[in-house]
Enzyme design. Structure first.
Site, PDB file in Angstrom:
ATOM      1  N   HIS A 255       0.910  -1.234  -0.053  1.00 13.08           N
ATOM      2  CA  HIS A 255      -0.024   0.018  -0.126  1.00 13.08           C
ATOM      3  C   HIS A 255       0.809   1.339   0.071  1.00 13.08           C
ATOM      4  CE1 HIS A 255      -2.736  -3.003   0.649  1.00 13.08           C
ATOM      5  NE2 HIS A 255      -3.169  -2.875   2.209  1.00 13.08           N
ATOM      6  N   LYS A 345       0.020   0.287  13.729  1.00 14.93           N
ATOM      7  CA  LYS A 345      -1.407  -0.347  14.329  1.00 14.93           C
ATOM      8  C   LYS A 345      -1.310   0.418  15.589  1.00 14.93           C
ATOM      9  CE  LYS A 345      -2.443  -4.038  11.569  1.00 14.93           C
ATOM     10  NZ  LYS A 345      -3.545  -3.857  10.554  1.00 14.93           N
TER      11      LYS A 345
HETATM   12  C1  BG6 Z   1      -4.672  -5.035   4.670  1.00 15.79           C
HETATM   13  C2  BG6 Z   1      -3.775  -5.261   5.782  1.00 15.79           C
HETATM   14  O1  BG6 Z   1      -4.049  -4.880   3.311  1.00 15.79           O
HETATM   15  O2  BG6 Z   1      -4.790  -3.238   4.687  1.00 15.79           O
HETATM   16  C3  BG6 Z   1      -4.194  -4.755   7.121  1.00 15.79           C
HETATM   17  O3  BG6 Z   1      -3.439  -6.506   5.706  1.00 15.79           O
HETATM   18  C4  BG6 Z   1      -4.611  -3.284   7.111  1.00 15.79           C
HETATM   19  O4  BG6 Z   1      -3.344  -5.054   8.129  1.00 15.79           O
HETATM   20  C5  BG6 Z   1      -5.592  -2.938   5.882  1.00 15.79           C
HETATM   21  O5  BG6 Z   1      -5.299  -3.219   8.241  1.00 15.79           O
HETATM   22  C6  BG6 Z   1      -5.834  -1.596   5.768  1.00 15.79           C
HETATM   23  O6  BG6 Z   1      -6.683  -1.489   4.811  1.00 15.79           O
HETATM   24  P1  BG6 Z   1      -8.059  -0.456   4.890  1.00 15.79           P
HETATM   25  O7  BG6 Z   1      -8.492  -0.519   3.426  1.00 15.79           O
HETATM   26  O8  BG6 Z   1      -8.556  -0.582   5.887  1.00 15.79           O
HETATM   27  O9  BG6 Z   1      -7.435   1.142   5.070  1.00 15.79           O
END
Ligand code: BG6
Length: 480
Positions: A255, A345
């Site tokens: 991401h 987190k």
């Molecule tokens: C996921 C991760 O790809 O993305 C998670 O594995 C994370 O750990 C999540 O919480 C965050 O995604 P979003 O869409 O909730 O921001």
């Protein structure tokens, strides 16, 4: 964009197979996204979902479970619509390691094809832990499930797989080799759901549809770029997945680097999938590897207090739940501009944003001596999706004083808010259309691992800092 794109829906018979249908991803994201598409009439008229899991469920038990999951997780509240949708779902028990179970699945799909009156499109979504990818991919291939229909105008076969794609450059390459041995690249849809978030898609629209920004989008005018993905949640029910993966593999390699790619890439010239993916890959290739000797200065790794007491986490775990990286790009546009990547987190707030800090204005008009005005452009990814630009204005009144104000655009304030598509909804829809723009290419995966792997290799030389749950994260001299 969303309203038009639904006009692009395909209408050829399609079967969507979810491996791991009883899992968290399927329950929270896939089934709700499919229901949303059904609600918008964006699915083909002849559409069936087949859910595969080891569970010893009857069709009735399964449908009850799906209905309950949808009632809790979906924004669609129309009960008769949910029932209609659930009626299109079939359960198939299967052990992912047993080839015979794939043959049984093939028989189920054949029966659905017969009811459709033709060989349909097949989408196989691997919503399972990544260590199961190889065995499932091989069995899809061996059982004949991966074959495309032979008749003219008949269906295609596509594979959807989730990040993390491997654990490092070596395992990612191995997975990629397996995929390319079994399938054509056009059949492979690697999901990084951040690419499909509305405001991330908007970065390209914003950058390349507004002529005023492109001329200043470089090292001469931009001081630094800060990319944050902060979460308040702990690892919670995902301990089994998270322990041994950690924040950098979980969201850093995917991401955060995809956000960096979108904000830093060159204009692809054309806005088709091939050109956009190439431009994203190119900028990822240009990331400077953080040298071992620079790690202490450029990288922070940390774990929230109490992580080791979470159920299922070893007491001596060194898995990071937070990271911070100062990175650079080796190209003429961005030479010397730091890109700060931060994610964690159990932090004080849930916030995903990209901030572009323009250079301070040395010749500021009527600024106080300690005032250092600068324009800051913020892409707010979540919550409150939108874009903000800070700029300086004269304070009203007889005095000559300069103050900071904001120009802001919020998606929530625009009429079409109901059209905002969830990332998974967008991805499943695009996969059906065969559009790979919002899916990671093999090159992107390779270059992002090339950047991340050396950091992971040297992880242990960095101290693992502790931070309090609900805090801003470790307060380091590097943190902005
Ligand atoms: C996921 C991760 O790809 O993305 C998670 O594995 C994370 O750990 C999540 O919480 C965050 O995604 P979003 O869409 O909730 O921001």
């Amino acid at each position: 964009m969303t309203s038009n794109s639904y006009k692009l829906k395909i209408n050829t018979p399609t079967i969507f197979v979810i491996f791991g249908v009883s899992g968290d991803l399927s329950k929270r994201k896939l089934l709700t996204a499919l229901l949303d598409l059904f609600n918008r009439q964006a699915l083909p008229d002849k559409f069936r979902i087949v859910g595969v899991s080891r569970r010893d469920w009857t069709q009735e038990v399964f449908k009850k479970w799906v209905t309950e999951a949808l009632v809790i997780n979906s924004k669609v509240k129309n009960k008769s619509l949910i029932k209609k949708f659930v009626d299109q779902i079939t359960f198939q028990q299967g052990d992912f390691t047993n080839l015979n179970d794939y043959k049984k699945l093939a028989e189920v799909l054949d029966r659905v094809d017969n009811s459709f009156g033709q060989c349909s499109n097949k989408m196989y979504h691997l919503a399972v832990p990544p260590d199961l990818y190889p065995v499932i991919l091989k069995n899809i291939n061996k059982s004949g499930l991966g074959e495309v229909c032979s008749g003219e105008g008949e269906g295609w076969t596509r594979i959807l797989i989730e990040k993390p794609f491997g654990r490092d450059i070596k395992t990612a390459t191995k997975l990629d080799m397996l995929l390319s041995r079994l399938f054509d690249e056009r059949q492979i849809f690697r999901i990084d759901h951040y690419l499909a978030k509305e405001t991330l898609q908007n970065i390209l629209a914003f950058r390349f549809s507004n002529a005023i920004f492109e001329p200043v989008w470089n090292k001469d005018h931009i001081d630094k770029i800060v990319i944050k993905l902060k979460e308040t949640d702990t690892v919670d029910s995902r301990v089994n997945f998270y322990e041994g993966v950690g924040a950098l593999r979980d969201v850093g390699q995917s991401h955060l680097l995809q956000m960096l790619a979108l904000v830093a890439m060159e204009n692809p010239g054309q806005f088709d999938a091939v050109s956009i993916r190439k431009a994203r890959a190119k900028v990822l290739k240009e990331l400077s590897v953080v040298r071992r000797g620079d790690l202490g200065e450029s990288v922070v790794r940390a774990q929230y207090q109490g992580y080791k007491s979470e159920k299922g986490i070893p007491k001596n775990s060194t898995t990071e739940t937070y990271f911070y990286i100062k990175s650079f790009l080796k190209n003429s546009r961005w030479k010397g501009v730091p890109f700060y990547l931060e994610s964690g987190k159990a932090l004080d707030k849930a916030l995903v944003e990209i901030k572009v800090y323009f250079k301070e204005d040395a010749g500021c008009f009527e600024c106080a001596t300690d005032q250092k005005p600068r324009n800051v452009l913020t892409f707010l990814i979540q919550p409150d999706e939108g874009i903000e630009l800070c700029f300086m204005v004269k304070k009203p009144g007889l005095d000559l004083e300069v103050i900071e104000k904001k120009l802001a655009f919020k998606y929530a304030e625009v009429e079409e808010e109901s059209l905002l598509a969830d990332a998974y909804e967008r991805l499943l829809f695009d996969c059906m259309r065969g559009d790979q723009t919002l899916f990671a290419s093999t090159e992107e995966i390779k270059y992002s691992w090339k950047f991340v792997t050396p950091i992971l290799k040297n992880w242990q030389i960095l101290p693992l800092i502790n931070y309090k749950k609900g805090s801003e994260g470790p307060r380091q001299k590097l943190i902005l």
